[in-house]
Design a protein around this motif. Structure first.
Motif, PDB file in Angstrom:
ATOM      1  N   ALA A 165      26.511  23.193 -34.210  1.00 51.33           N
ATOM      2  CA  ALA A 165      25.844  24.641 -33.996  1.00 51.33           C
ATOM      3  C   ALA A 165      24.364  24.548 -34.084  1.00 51.33           C
ATOM      4  O   ALA A 165      23.565  25.083 -33.422  1.00 51.33           O
ATOM      5  CB  ALA A 165      26.339  25.512 -34.943  1.00 51.33           C
ATOM      6  N   ALA A 166      23.856  23.664 -35.051  1.00 54.35           N
ATOM      7  CA  ALA A 166      22.301  23.548 -35.154  1.00 54.35           C
ATOM      8  C   ALA A 166      21.709  22.741 -34.095  1.00 54.35           C
ATOM      9  O   ALA A 166      20.657  23.242 -33.580  1.00 54.35           O
ATOM     10  CB  ALA A 166      22.124  22.765 -36.407  1.00 54.35           C
ATOM     11  N   LEU A 167      22.311  21.755 -33.289  1.00 50.65           N
ATOM     12  CA  LEU A 167      21.942  21.102 -32.262  1.00 50.65           C
ATOM     13  C   LEU A 167      22.019  22.018 -31.115  1.00 50.65           C
ATOM     14  O   LEU A 167      20.931  22.134 -30.381  1.00 50.65           O
ATOM     15  CB  LEU A 167      23.104  19.867 -31.968  1.00 50.65           C
ATOM     16  N   ALA A 168      23.016  22.974 -30.870  1.00 54.15           N
ATOM     17  CA  ALA A 168      23.099  23.920 -29.949  1.00 54.15           C
ATOM     18  C   ALA A 168      22.004  24.893 -30.126  1.00 54.15           C
ATOM     19  O   ALA A 168      21.349  25.383 -29.129  1.00 54.15           O
ATOM     20  CB  ALA A 168      24.300  24.558 -29.653  1.00 54.15           C
ATOM     21  N   GLY A 169      21.687  25.212 -31.557  1.00 57.08           N
ATOM     22  CA  GLY A 169      20.775  26.331 -31.908  1.00 57.08           C
ATOM     23  C   GLY A 169      19.439  25.924 -31.725  1.00 57.08           C
ATOM     24  O   GLY A 169      18.457  26.843 -31.060  1.00 57.08           O
ATOM     25  N   ALA A 203      24.559  35.549 -19.328  1.00 60.18           N
ATOM     26  CA  ALA A 203      25.665  34.389 -19.860  1.00 60.18           C
ATOM     27  C   ALA A 203      24.640  33.547 -20.842  1.00 60.18           C
ATOM     28  O   ALA A 203      25.094  33.169 -22.178  1.00 60.18           O
ATOM     29  CB  ALA A 203      26.403  33.665 -18.857  1.00 60.18           C
ATOM     30  N   GLU A 204      23.695  32.988 -20.156  1.00 62.08           N
ATOM     31  CA  GLU A 204      22.922  31.966 -20.932  1.00 62.08           C
ATOM     32  C   GLU A 204      22.288  32.568 -22.140  1.00 62.08           C
ATOM     33  O   GLU A 204      22.510  31.872 -23.235  1.00 62.08           O
ATOM     34  CB  GLU A 204      21.746  31.449 -20.127  1.00 62.08           C
ATOM     35  N   ARG A 205      21.753  33.648 -22.161  1.00 60.70           N
ATOM     36  CA  ARG A 205      21.191  34.210 -23.201  1.00 60.70           C
ATOM     37  C   ARG A 205      22.228  34.555 -24.490  1.00 60.70           C
ATOM     38  O   ARG A 205      21.860  34.581 -25.637  1.00 60.70           O
ATOM     39  CB  ARG A 205      20.250  35.386 -22.960  1.00 60.70           C
ATOM     40  N   VAL A 206      23.310  34.895 -24.041  1.00 59.91           N
ATOM     41  CA  VAL A 206      24.386  35.278 -25.179  1.00 59.91           C
ATOM     42  C   VAL A 206      24.592  34.223 -26.226  1.00 59.91           C
ATOM     43  O   VAL A 206      24.538  34.287 -26.973  1.00 59.91           O
ATOM     44  CB  VAL A 206      25.569  35.493 -24.457  1.00 59.91           C
ATOM     45  N   ILE A 207      25.060  32.974 -25.382  1.00 56.74           N
ATOM     46  CA  ILE A 207      25.314  31.997 -26.076  1.00 56.74           C
ATOM     47  C   ILE A 207      24.117  31.230 -27.033  1.00 56.74           C
ATOM     48  O   ILE A 207      23.922  30.727 -28.200  1.00 56.74           O
ATOM     49  CB  ILE A 207      25.957  30.675 -25.668  1.00 56.74           C
ATOM     50  N   CYS A 208      22.965  31.441 -26.522  1.00 55.89           N
ATOM     51  CA  CYS A 208      21.676  31.116 -26.927  1.00 55.89           C
ATOM     52  C   CYS A 208      21.377  31.845 -28.176  1.00 55.89           C
ATOM     53  O   CYS A 208      21.011  31.449 -29.268  1.00 55.89           O
ATOM     54  CB  CYS A 208      20.491  31.184 -25.995  1.00 55.89           C
ATOM     55  N   TRP A 209      21.631  33.207 -28.201  1.00 53.35           N
ATOM     56  CA  TRP A 209      21.129  33.991 -29.209  1.00 53.35           C
ATOM     57  C   TRP A 209      22.175  33.860 -30.379  1.00 53.35           C
ATOM     58  O   TRP A 209      22.089  33.767 -31.663  1.00 53.35           O
ATOM     59  CB  TRP A 209      21.305  35.452 -28.815  1.00 53.35           C
ATOM     60  N   VAL A 210      23.497  33.546 -29.965  1.00 56.42           N
ATOM     61  CA  VAL A 210      24.739  33.351 -30.997  1.00 56.42           C
ATOM     62  C   VAL A 210      23.994  32.001 -31.658  1.00 56.42           C
ATOM     63  O   VAL A 210      24.262  31.998 -32.938  1.00 56.42           O
ATOM     64  CB  VAL A 210      25.821  33.144 -30.279  1.00 56.42           C
ATOM     65  N   CYS A 211      23.799  30.915 -31.050  1.00 59.12           N
ATOM     66  CA  CYS A 211      23.476  29.466 -31.674  1.00 59.12           C
ATOM     67  C   CYS A 211      22.277  30.027 -32.486  1.00 59.12           C
ATOM     68  O   CYS A 211      22.149  29.273 -33.634  1.00 59.12           O
ATOM     69  CB  CYS A 211      23.355  28.552 -30.532  1.00 59.12           C
ATOM     70  N   ALA A 212      21.178  30.522 -31.961  1.00 58.42           N
ATOM     71  CA  ALA A 212      19.915  30.689 -32.687  1.00 58.42           C
ATOM     72  C   ALA A 212      20.145  31.472 -33.919  1.00 58.42           C
ATOM     73  O   ALA A 212      19.476  31.379 -34.800  1.00 58.42           O
ATOM     74  CB  ALA A 212      18.963  31.261 -31.705  1.00 58.42           C
ATOM     75  N   MET A 213      20.944  32.493 -33.856  1.00 58.74           N
ATOM     76  CA  MET A 213      21.198  33.420 -34.984  1.00 58.74           C
ATOM     77  C   MET A 213      21.976  32.702 -36.254  1.00 58.74           C
ATOM     78  O   MET A 213      21.665  33.011 -37.498  1.00 58.74           O
ATOM     79  CB  MET A 213      22.001  34.624 -34.554  1.00 58.74           C
ATOM     80  N   MET A 256      29.627  23.530 -27.318  1.00 56.59           N
ATOM     81  CA  MET A 256      28.979  24.477 -28.105  1.00 56.59           C
ATOM     82  C   MET A 256      27.828  25.152 -27.346  1.00 56.59           C
ATOM     83  O   MET A 256      27.754  26.470 -27.405  1.00 56.59           O
ATOM     84  CB  MET A 256      28.253  24.206 -29.440  1.00 56.59           C
ATOM     85  N   TRP A 257      27.176  24.733 -26.232  1.00 54.58           N
ATOM     86  CA  TRP A 257      26.131  25.364 -25.550  1.00 54.58           C
ATOM     87  C   TRP A 257      26.583  25.248 -24.035  1.00 54.58           C
ATOM     88  O   TRP A 257      26.779  26.543 -23.547  1.00 54.58           O
ATOM     89  CB  TRP A 257      24.863  24.642 -25.839  1.00 54.58           C
TER      90      TRP A 257
END
Length: 313
Positions: free
Chosen positions: A49-53, A186-196, A230-231
């Motif tokens: 999750a950190a790598l994807a974040g 779609a791209e921003r959803v998983i990006c915000w999930v991982c960044a959060m 994850m990403w």
């Protein structure tokens, strides 16, 4: 245009499932077994999750993405708990005690659980034929997976309970992520999930960094689940759910156990036989039939007047 969007959505869903399918053998490579452990389940969960974040932060900055609106934080938070923490953690612990083939028995329930969540959360409806196809396909997957497990005993032991929990966590994450995909993309959803999740996942991964030597194959498994599972896979998956309808596209998950077994042939040395191909063909048939029957019956004029805009697909 709507039919084309639904078709494209289905294919994007299949692409996402293909990425996710390799997660089982790659997670097994990353964690090892109880007899020969490699990366710990907690490190694998937080590290991927950190790598994807970190990749997500770069993407969000490069695209100058605005912050989500207030009402979007809740579904993003649920998607984070389900897809970034719950599913990978429970799966990693389960795969320490059961094989990838055994895990496919329980994770094959994802289509039905995801469809049920879609009907509940997104208020999507489908004909009876759709549910019959979904049940038939899931039954085929379960029967095949039990046969594929061979002489392994199939029962709800501790590893199976962990897998059931992983299935529910993933399903909720999928649906709540799809709920905000039309607004965020779609791209921003998983990006915000991982960044959060970064304030927890990055320090946790650094703290749990393995001190003992780790096999190269395990690190390769870690990199795969961090980048693709994850990403990148979610880019296609969330877009597919949004374009094709979460209830319909979720049935593409019926293919996931078979794609996992195909991936396990080179990665884990598991054999491939004609029984696999036969069951795969039967499952594909239920997916195609389910897609054709997934369209809800046309609503009457009085019903259409009472439908909330957010409930239409």
């Amino acid at each position: 245009m709507k039919v084309k969007d639904e078709t494209l959505g289905m294919w994007l869903g299949v692409l996402g499932v293909a990425f996710f399918a390799v997660t089982l053998p790659m997670t097994r490579l990353a964690t090892g077994t109880q007899e020969a452990p490699q990366l710990s389940p907690w490190f694998l969960t937080l590290g991927r999750a950190a790598l994807a974040g970190l990749l997500s932060v770069l993407f969000l900055l490069a695209t100058r993405s605005p912050l989500p609106r207030r009402h979007e934080w809740k579904p993003l938070g649920i998607a984070m708990l389900g897809n970034a923490i719950g599913f990978p953690l429970l799966l990693a612990y389960a795969l320490r005690t059961v094989s990838a083939s055994h895990a496919a028995v329980v994770t094959a329930l994802l289509p039905l659980v995801t469809a049920a969540c879609a009907a509940w959360v997104l208020h999507q409806r489908a004909r009876l034929g759709f549910w019959l196809c979904a049940m038939a396909g899931s039954a085929l997957v379960v029967v095949f997976s039990v046969l594929r497990a061979g002489e392994q005993q199939f029962g709800f032991a501790w590893g199976d309970l962990l897998l059931v929990g992983a299935v529910f966590a993933a399903s909720l994450g999928y649906i709540y992520g799809a709920q905000v995909t039309p607004a965020l993309g779609a791209e921003r959803v998983i990006c915000w999930v991982c960044a959060m999740a970064l304030p927890v996942t990055l320090p946790g991964a650094l703290w749990l960094w393995p001190q003992q030597p780790i096999a190269t194959s395990s690190w390769l498994g870690f990199v795969y689940v961090g980048i693709f599972s994850m990403w990148v896979g979610f880019f296609a998956w969330y877009r597919g759910l949004a374009m094709g309808g979460a209830l319909r596209v979720s049935q593409a998950q019926l293919l996931q156990p078979f794609l996992s077994i195909l991936a396990a042939v080179p990665l884990l040395g598991e054999p491939l036989d004609l029984v696999t191909l036969g069951f795969a063909a039967a499952v594909v048939a239920t997916v195609v039939a389910g897609k054709k029957l997934s369209q809800a019956r046309p609503a009457t004029l009085s019903t259409q007047r009472n439908v909330h805009p957010k409930e239409s697909t």
